[in-house]
Design a protein around this motif. Structure first.
Motif: not given
Ligand SMILES: Cc1cc2nc3c(=O)[nH]c(=O)nc-3n(C[C@H](O)[C@H](O)[C@H](O)COP(=O)(O)O)c2cc1C
Ligand code: SF4
Ligand code: FES
Lengths: 438, 224
Positions: A29, A34, A38, A115, A151, A156, A161-162
Motif C-alpha cells: 500500500e 491498489y 481505487r 489487483e 486483502a 480490496y 470493493i472500496m
C-alpha cells in the motif's frame, strides 16, 4: 538486428521493484499498491470499457507462451448478462520446463496479481475469478492465501470493493501436478473437477469456458502488468522495449551461466546481452553451444544463430525460434544434444493426456526412438523417421502439446544432425534430410 | 536398452484390494467437513472442490486407496468413477503407499543440464534403492520429477509435495537426510533474485528464516 531494449542497464524494475517486503500488504500500500484499482473504481475517468481500451492500447501481449494481445482477448467476452455467470481465470500452472518467473511474482508481489485480476474482472464484469496454481507450489499457495485474506479484510477483494458497487471474489485453486493443466481448456476441465483433458476449439473460452460460461484466461505475469498500465498509462507501457511486444519482461535464465535466475528487463533484450552481461557469462568460461529461448517447446538455437537476435516475437521468428515464456536455457560446449532431446521427449510422453492418438502414441515413439539413438542402437534412417513422425503429429491434435513435443525434436535434429548421426550405427544408404538446415 | 518395441506388459492394478484404512478411521471430522463446505461454496458445483478434498484425504490417510476415493466421492456426492478418474490423472496424488518422505528429484531440462541426474543417482546409492522405490524401513521414496518451476536454482528436489530444496549438492542431500531421520522437515527457503542481490544487498524478504542465492553450485564431475 539490434537490441530493442534501449538503455537497459539503467532500467528501473516495476514488476519486482527493489522494495523490501513488498509482498506484505502494508508495504504494498505504501508503494502505490491498489491505487490503480481505487482510480478505476472511484473516478469518472474509468469505466469497464475504458480499462479494456487502455490495456488494448498498451500493446500488452500474453505472457503464458502464445503471446496473444491481452486487450483484444478481453473484448471477445460477450456482453454482460446478469443471469449468466462469467469468470476469469489466472493461469499459474507454470509447468513449461525452463519457466520459473510466475513463482517469483507470486512470492514477491502477490497483491499485484490480485489487483490486476480485479481490474480485469472490473473490465469484463466478473464476479468470480479463479487463480489456478500448480499443486507443487504448495508453499506459495499458503503464502498467497495468507495475503489474499488480508486483502479481503481490507476490502480490496470481495463485496463492494472500496465502497463501490463492484464485487468480486478470488478463489485459489490448487492443482495436483499435470503439465497439461496449463493449456487453457484443460485448466477449465480441471477446475470443474474433471480429468484435465483439453477441449476442442472452437468454442473458445470466451464463448464456452468454465461450466460452459464465458471465461477469459490469462497468465500471472499478464495480469500483474495491468495495474501499472492504468496508473502510468498505455503510452508509458508501449514505450518500453520492442514495439511489437512492449513492456517489462521477466526473463528466467537457467543452465550453464554464472548467475542464473529471474531478471526483469524491457522486452527485446539481445540474447547475447542476457547471457554475457545479465546472467554473468558462461560458467567456467566455456563456449556457448545452444540456447532454448522460451521454454522446452520452442526450437533450440545454435550458438551461431543468435547473433543480434533479440527476445521479441519477430526477431526470434526470423532466427527460427519463438519467444514462448521467455524462460531461457543456456547450454555450453560440453552438452550432449542427443540426451538433451531424449529428456525432453520423455517429458512430453509423460505429460501427454492421451486423448489424441498422434500425441499419445507419437510422444511415446519419439521417446523410444531418441532413446534408442542415445543408447547407440539407432540407425541413420531413424532420424528421417523422427522428422516424419513430427510431421504426422503437428497440427493434428486437440491441443498444442503434440506440436510442442514435435518442434524440439524436429529442430534439434536438423540443427545438430552431426551429433545424432555420430550416435547412430553407420549406414550405407544416404538419408534425406539436409544436415544443419536452418 | 534392447528391443524397445516390446513394451513391458504392465500388470493391471487390483481394483478391489483389501482396504488399508480401517472402517472406523474412514471419515472426515466435523472441522474437516466445515472446511470442505467452504471449498464447495466457492464453485458453481460441488465437483469443483474435488481436488482440494482429494488433497485433504491424501494428507489424512497418506495416500489414496480406493476406500479413500470412495469417501471423497460420497462426501461430494459424485460418482466413484469420476473421482477415481481425477485421482489417477494427476501425478501428485499417490495411488499407492509411499515412504514417509518422498523425494521428487527434478531431472528435467535445466536440472538435467545442471546435474539433476547426479543428484538422483547419489540419492539412489545413498538409500540403496532405485528411483520409484521406497526404502525397507518405509522412510524414504525417491522419484524422478518433471520440471518443478525452480530451474534457476537447479538442481533441486521437493520433499513430499511440500518444501523445495534448491541448489542441491551431495552435502545438502546428506544434511537433508540426517535432518529428516530426526523428523525435521526442511523450512521454506526463499530464493534471492540476482537483481535484488545487487540493488537490495540480498533477499527482499525479512520474514523468512532461510534464503538461497541463485549462484549455481559447483556442478558434478559427470557434467564436466
Ligand atoms: C501444452 C500447453 C501448456 C501450457 N502451459 C501454460 C502454463 O503453464 N502457464 C500459462 O500461463 N500458459 C500456459 N499455456 C498457454 C495457455 O493455454 C494460454 O494461452 C495462456 O494461459 C493465456 O494467457 P496469456 O494470454 O496471458 O498468455 C499452455 C499451453 C499449452 C498448449
Ligand atoms: S495433443 Fe496430446 S495433450 Fe493435447 S489433447 Fe491431444 S493427447 Fe492430450
Ligand atoms: S527443470 Fe528442474 S525445476 Fe525446472
Amino acid at each position: 538486428m539490434a537490441s530493442k531494449a534501449g538503455d537497459w542497464r539503467n532500467y528501473e524494475r516495476v514488476l519486482l521493484p527493489p522494495v523490501k517486503d513488498l509482498h506484505r500488504l502494508d508495504v504494498f500500500e505504501n508503494h502505490g499498491g491498489y491505487d490503480a484499482l481505487r482510480q478505476a473504481l472511484t473516478t469518472e475517468k474509468w469505466n469497464p470499457s475504458s480499462v479494456t481500451e487502455e490495456v488494448k492500447k498498451s500493446g500488452l501481449r500474453g505472457r503464458g507462451g502464445a503471446g496473444f494481445p491481452t486487450g483484444l482477448k478481453w473484448t471477445f467476452m460477450p456482453p454482460a448478462n446478469p443471469d449468466i455467470p462469467r469468470f476469469i481465470c489466472c493461469n499459474a500452472d507454470e509447468s513449461e520446463p525452463g519457466t520459473f518467473k510466475d513463482r517469483q511474482v507470486m512470492e514477491y508481489n502477490p497483491h499485484r496479481i490480485f489487483e490486476g485480476m480485479i481490474l480485469a474482472g472490473y473490465a469484463m464484469t466478473i464476479k468470480t475469478a479463479y487463480l489456478y496454481v500448480r499443486g507443487e507450489y504448495a508453499d506459495w499457495i499458503t503464502h498467497m492465501e495468507r495475503e489474499l485474506e488480508k486483502a479481503y479484510a481490507k476490502g480490496y477483494v470481495g463485496k463492494n470493493i472500496m465502497g463501490s458497487d463492484f464485487s468480486m471474489d478470488i478463489v485459489i485453486h490448487k492443482g495436483a501436478g499435470a503439465y497439461i493443466c496449463g493449456e487453457e481448456s484443460s485448466l477449465m476441465n480441471s477446475l470443474e473437477g474433471k480429468r484435465a483433458y483439453p477441449r476442442i476449439k472452437p468454442p473458445f473460452p470466451a464463448q464456452k469456458g468454465i461450466w460452459n460460461y464465458p471465461t477469459t484466461i490469462n497468465n500471472v505475469e499478464t495480469f500483474a502488468h495491468v495495474p501499472l498500465i492504468l496508473s502510468r498509462g498505455a503510452d508509458w507501457f508501449s514505450s518500453i522495449g520492442a514495439p511489437s511486444s512492449p513492456g517489462p519482461v521477466l526473463y528466467g535464465i537457467s543452465g550453464h551461466v554464472n548467475r542464473p535466475g529471474v531478471y526483469e528487463y524491457p522486452s527485446g533484450m539481445l540474447i547475447s546481452d542476457l547471457i554475457d552481461h545479465v546472467a554473468g557469462g558462461m560458467r567456467g568460461g566455456k563456449k556457448l553451444k545452444a540456447v532454448v529461448p522460451g521454454g522446452s517447446s520452442v526450437p533450440v538455437l545454435r550458438a551461431d544463430m543468435i547473433d543480434g537476435v533479440a527476445m521479441d516475437p519477430d526477431s526470434l521468428r526470423e532466427a527460427g525460434s519463438m519467444l514462448g515464456t521467455a524462460g531461457m536455457l543456456v547450454m555450453d560446449e560440453d552438452t550432449d544434444m542427443v540426451s538433451f532431446l531424449r529428456r525432453i521427449t520423455r517429458f512430453y510422453h509423460h505429460e501427454s493426456c492421451g486423448q489424441c492418438t498422434p500425441c499419445r502414441e507419437g510422444t511415446g515413439w519419439l521417446e523410444n526412438i531418441v532413446t534408442r539413438i542415445d543408447e547407440g542402437e539407432g540407425n541413420m534412417k531413424d532420424l528421417d523417421l523422427l522428422i516424419d513422425l513430427c510431421s504426422q503429429m503437428e497440427g493434428r491434435t486437440v491441443c498444442a502439446l503434440a506440436d510442442a513435443a514435435a518442434w524440439p525434436v524436429r529442430h534439434t535434429i536438423t540443427r545438430f544432425r552431426e551429433e545424432f548421426e555420430a550416435k547412430c550405427r553407420p549406414s550405407l544408404v544416404a538419408t534425406h534430410v539436409e544436415s544443419a538446415a536452418v | 536398452m534392447t528391443d524397445f518395441i516390446k513394451n513391458p506388459v504392465v500388470p493391471l492394478p487390483d481394483r478391489m484390494p483389501d482396504p488399508v484404512v480401517a472402517k472406523d478411521d474412514l471419515f472426515f471430522t466435523e472441522d474437516e467437513k466445515k472446511q470442505i463446505a467452504t471449498w464447495v461454496s466457492r464453485y458453481p458445483t460441488a465437483d469443483g472442490a474435488v481436488m482440494r478434498v482429494l488433497w485433504l484425504a491424501q494428507e489424512k490417510f497418506g495416500f489414496l486407496p480406493p476406500e479413500a476415493v470412495q469417501l471423497v466421492a460420497d462426501t461430494l456426492d459424485m460418482p466413484y468413477a469420476k473421482v477415481y478418474g481425477v485421482a489417477t490423472f494427476y501425478t501428485q496424488y499417490f495411488k499407492e503407499k509411499k515412504g514417509t518422505y518422498v523425494f521428487d528429484v527434478c531431472t528435467c531440462f535445466s536440472c538435467q543440464m545442471c546435474g539433476g541426474y547426479d543428484m538422483l543417482h547419489y540419492l539412489e546409492d545413498k538409500l540403496s534403492i532405485h528411483a520409484g522405490d521406497t526404502t525397507e524401513d518405509g522412510l524414504f521414496t525417491v522419484q524422478e520429477a518433471e520440471c518443478l518451476g525452480a530451474c534457476g536454482s537447479a538442481p533441486m528436489l521437493q520433499v513430499t509435495n511440500g518444501p523445495y530444496v534448491h541448489n542441491l549438492t551431495r552435502e545438502k542431500i546428506d544434511a537433508l537426510i540426517d535432518a529428516l531421520r530426526e523428523g525435521n522437515m526442511p523450512q521454506f527457503e526463499s530464493v534471492t533474485l540476482p537483481q535484488d542481490e545487487n540493488e537490495l544487498g540480498g533477499n527482499r524478504r525479512t520474514d523468512v528464516a532461510r534464503t538461497t542465492t541463485y549462484t549455481t553450485p559447483p556442478v558434478s564431475e559427470t557434467v564436466k
